[in-house]
Design a protein around this motif. Structure first.
Motif, short mmCIF file in Angstrom:
data_model
loop_
_atom_site.label_atom_id
_atom_site.label_comp_id
_atom_site.label_asym_id
_atom_site.label_seq_id
_atom_site.Cartn_x
_atom_site.Cartn_y
_atom_site.Cartn_z
N ARG A 26 37.69 30.97 34.47
CA ARG A 26 38.62 31.04 35.60
C ARG A 26 38.99 32.49 35.86
O ARG A 26 39.21 33.26 34.93
CB ARG A 26 39.84 30.19 35.32
N HIS A 27 39.07 32.83 37.14
CA HIS A 27 39.40 34.19 37.54
C HIS A 27 40.88 34.46 37.39
O HIS A 27 41.70 33.57 37.58
CB HIS A 27 39.02 34.41 39.01
N GLN A 28 41.20 35.68 37.12
CA GLN A 28 42.58 36.12 37.16
C GLN A 28 42.91 36.47 38.61
O GLN A 28 42.04 36.92 39.36
CB GLN A 28 42.79 37.33 36.27
N PHE A 29 44.14 36.31 38.99
CA PHE A 29 44.56 36.65 40.35
C PHE A 29 44.29 38.13 40.60
O PHE A 29 44.62 38.97 39.79
CB PHE A 29 46.04 36.34 40.55
N GLU A 30 43.64 38.40 41.74
CA GLU A 30 43.31 39.78 42.08
C GLU A 30 44.04 40.25 43.34
O GLU A 30 43.75 41.32 43.85
CB GLU A 30 41.80 39.91 42.30
N GLY A 31 44.97 39.47 43.86
CA GLY A 31 45.71 39.89 45.03
C GLY A 31 44.92 39.84 46.32
O GLY A 31 45.24 40.52 47.28
N VAL A 32 43.87 39.02 46.36
CA VAL A 32 43.01 38.94 47.53
C VAL A 32 43.71 38.14 48.62
O VAL A 32 44.26 37.06 48.36
CB VAL A 32 41.67 38.27 47.16
N VAL A 34 43.35 35.82 51.71
CA VAL A 34 42.38 34.93 52.33
C VAL A 34 43.11 34.07 53.36
O VAL A 34 44.02 33.31 52.99
CB VAL A 34 41.68 34.03 51.28
N ASP A 35 42.72 34.17 54.61
CA ASP A 35 43.35 33.38 55.68
C ASP A 35 44.88 33.48 55.65
O ASP A 35 45.59 32.49 55.79
CB ASP A 35 42.93 31.90 55.59
N GLY A 36 45.38 34.68 55.43
CA GLY A 36 46.81 34.90 55.46
C GLY A 36 47.56 34.55 54.19
O GLY A 36 48.78 34.66 54.15
N ARG A 37 46.86 34.09 53.15
CA ARG A 37 47.53 33.80 51.88
C ARG A 37 46.79 34.47 50.75
O ARG A 37 45.60 34.75 50.84
CB ARG A 37 47.63 32.31 51.56
N ARG A 38 47.51 34.70 49.69
CA ARG A 38 46.89 35.32 48.51
C ARG A 38 46.37 34.23 47.60
O ARG A 38 47.02 33.21 47.42
CB ARG A 38 47.91 36.18 47.78
N GLN A 39 45.18 34.45 47.05
CA GLN A 39 44.63 33.49 46.09
C GLN A 39 43.58 34.16 45.23
O GLN A 39 43.02 35.18 45.60
CB GLN A 39 44.03 32.28 46.80
N ASP A 143 47.53 28.25 44.78
CA ASP A 143 48.63 29.20 44.87
C ASP A 143 48.16 30.56 44.34
O ASP A 143 47.13 30.66 43.68
CB ASP A 143 49.83 28.69 44.08
N CYS A 144 48.94 31.58 44.62
CA CYS A 144 48.56 32.93 44.23
C CYS A 144 48.51 33.13 42.72
O CYS A 144 47.83 34.03 42.23
CB CYS A 144 49.48 33.95 44.88
N CYS A 145 49.20 32.30 41.96
CA CYS A 145 49.26 32.49 40.51
C CYS A 145 48.40 31.48 39.76
O CYS A 145 48.54 31.32 38.55
CB CYS A 145 50.71 32.40 40.05
N THR A 146 47.50 30.78 40.46
CA THR A 146 46.67 29.76 39.81
C THR A 146 45.20 29.99 40.13
O THR A 146 44.86 30.71 41.07
CB THR A 146 47.03 28.34 40.32
N PRO A 147 44.31 29.35 39.38
CA PRO A 147 42.91 29.34 39.79
C PRO A 147 42.78 28.64 41.16
O PRO A 147 43.68 27.90 41.56
CB PRO A 147 42.21 28.51 38.71
#
Length: 160
Positions: A26-32, A34-39, A143-147
């Motif tokens: 699983r990736h760590q959150f990178e602040g990307v 996407v479509d107006g939300r971070r994931q 969500d931004c803090c989850t896979p």
């Protein structure tokens, strides 16, 4: 190749997907954005799925190793409760993990006890995705803090 169908009505929920031998790291959150939300980047590439032997979703129980968080619990989701304890999933095992876009016909199912996160679905509440017939079939984490992944429940889908 496998197609997932709703166990309640028989409708195809995905196109044909290829089974991978394991869930990728699983990736760590990178602040990307996407479509107006971070994931985070998606766990699964489009067109693939894997069986997750680890528990997923509620209920949550206190983690045995309170000092090892988060390294001891790299899967998702791990959350801290209001008393400061790290809690981990004791939910169903052997869910089918896929890219959320591989099940485009699913609808959001609003169930009590699962408030949305700031950027998407945190995956720490009850299952939140349903077949168009209304049968609940799984949970999206976005969500931004989850896979970023979709978990289909083994008893709610049929593999064809």
């Amino acid at each position: 190749m496998t197609t997932f169908h709703c166990a309640a009505c028989g409708e195809a929920l995905t196109a044909a997907l290829e089974l991978l031998p394991a869930v990728p790291a699983r990736h760590q959150f990178e602040g990307v954005l996407v479509d107006g939300r971070r994931q985070a980047p998606p766990t699964m590439s489009r067109g693939h799925y894997a069986v997750d032997p680890e528990p997923h979703g509620p209920p949550f129980v206190p983690a045995e190793d309170q000092d090892g968080f988060p390294a001891a619990y790299p899967g998702g989701p791990c959350i801290s409760n209001l008393d400061g304890l790290v809690v981990v999933s004791a939910g169903p095992r052997n869910t089918f993990v896929l890219h959320p876009a591989d099940a485009p016909g699913l609808t959001w199912h609003s169930a009590p006890g699962g408030p949305p996160g700031c950027c998407g679905a945190p995956g720490d509440g009850p299952p939140n995705r349903a077949c168009p017939c209304g049968a609940v079939v799984g949970s999206e984490m976005s969500d931004c803090c989850t896979p970023y992944e979709l978990h289909l429940l083994p008893g709610a889908v049929r593999l064809v």
